[in-house]
Write an enzyme that holds these catalytic residues in place. Sequence first.
Site, PDB file in Angstrom:
ATOM      1  N   PRO A  64       0.787  -1.236   0.000  1.00  0.00           N
ATOM      2  CA  PRO A  64       0.000   0.000   0.000  1.00  0.00           C
ATOM      3  C   PRO A  64       0.817   1.282   0.000  1.00  0.00           C
ATOM      4  CG  PRO A  64       0.095  -0.862   2.212  1.00  0.00           C
ATOM      5  CD  PRO A  64       0.828  -1.864   1.348  1.00  0.00           C
ATOM      6  N   CYS A  84       7.817 -10.843   4.086  1.00  0.00           N
ATOM      7  CA  CYS A  84       7.388 -10.899   5.490  1.00  0.00           C
ATOM      8  C   CYS A  84       6.946 -12.316   5.833  1.00  0.00           C
ATOM      9  CB  CYS A  84       6.264  -9.891   5.749  1.00  0.00           C
ATOM     10  SG  CYS A  84       4.812 -10.070   4.679  1.00  0.00           S
TER      11      CYS A  84
END
Length: 400
Positions: free
Chosen positions: A212, A328
Site C-alpha cells: 500500500p 514478510c
Amino acid sequence: MSGRHPRSRPARDRVRGLAVDALDRIDEGAYANLVLPPMLDRSGLDQRDRHFVTELVYGATRRRRALDHLVDAHLRRPPDRTTRSVLRLGAYQLLELGTPPHAAVGQTVSVAPERTKGLVNAVLRKVATTVGQGSIRWPSLGVELSYPDWVVDRLVTDLGRADAEAALAAMNEAPVVTTRADGYVQDEASQWVAAAVDARPGLRVADLCAAPGGKATAMAGDGAFVVAADARPGRAALVAANARKLGCAERVAVVVADGTAPPLPPASVDRVLVDAPCSGLGVLRRRPDARWRVSPGDVEDLAALQVALVRAAAPLVRPGGLLVYSVCTLTEAETVGVDRRAAEALAEFEALTPLGAPWRPHGRGSLLLPHDAGTDGMFVVRLRRRGAATAPRPDVSPED
C-alpha cells in the site's frame, strides 16, 4: 405469592454482540482487517469499547483452533455458525483474558441465539472449570498454539523447533502499533527494510510491489525519487493516496505494472526494492485470519513468483547500485531459496554484509524472527551490482 421478582435476563451486550457479528462474517470468508473497521465506525462505541471489540475479534480468530478444542470436548454435535462464534468468544475470554467466569459466561450468553442460550451457558461453564483447574490437555502443538499443523511442521523444519515455537507463540500476541515521524503507521520491521535500501536524496528507486505504499513513501521521505509499481489499479491508487497524504507525491511516480515485466529501461535506477508477495507467515499477529487462509501449495507458488520478480528486477539496477529483496515470511523456500534459485540472474551481484542485531544472518541475507524484537517476521537480502558506479540513465520514466 412470593414477593421475589423473577430473575431478569441480562441485556444483550453491544460490545460482544458486535464481536460475534464480525466473527460470523470472518468465518464466512471476510478479511478481518477489511470487515471490522467499518463495523466499528458504524457502531457508535467509544474508543475503549472499540479496542475491546478488536481484541475479542482478532484474539478469537487467532486462537480459533485452541478455542474449538476446549469447546468441542463438551459438544455432541457441531453447532451452527453463530453459536460457534459465541462459544469461541466466551472461551477466548476465559482462556486468554482471565475474565471472571460469571462475567464471561453471563455476558456471552446474552449474545447467543435464543435457541442455544442454554447450550452456550452449559458449555462455557464447563470450559471455565477446565481453564480454572489448569487441566487442559492439548493433543498437539498445532492445537495448543492454534495453527494448522502444516505451518507448525514447516517452520520447525525451516527454523528449528525452539525458534519455530517461539515465533509462533509471539505471533499469538497483539501487535504493538508503531508510527513513523510522518504519521504513517508501520511496523518497525518494515521501516528497517525501507532503511536498508539506503534511499538517499538524488537517488532513483524502483519499488516493484509497492502497495500500500509504506516503504515507497518512507524512501521518498528519505529524499529519493521512487517509481512505485503495483499490478492492480486499486492498489496502485492506494499508493498514490498515501503519497499525497504524507506530502511526498512529487517524489513518487505511481504506475500500474506487473513486477515481472517492469516498464523501465535496463540499468536505469540506483536501487530496486522487491518487497514480494509472500505467504505472510511472519505477520500472523496482525493478520489474524491469514493462518487459516494460506495453504502449503501457496508457498511453492509464491516462491516461483518471487524468483520471477527478482529475475526481472536485476537488469534494472545500474552498476554499483543495489537490489534489495524482502518478504514478510519465514519459510526457507521464500527466503534463502529464492536467492539460490535466482542465482543465474544475480551472477553480476554480490551480497552486502548482513544487517546487525536484532537481525540474524540467514544465507546471504538477514532474518528477523517475531520474538527477536517484538516485530513482524521479515527476511531481507541486499545485493550490489558489480562494476564501476555510474550515474543513472536519464530516461527512467516508465515506458509507454
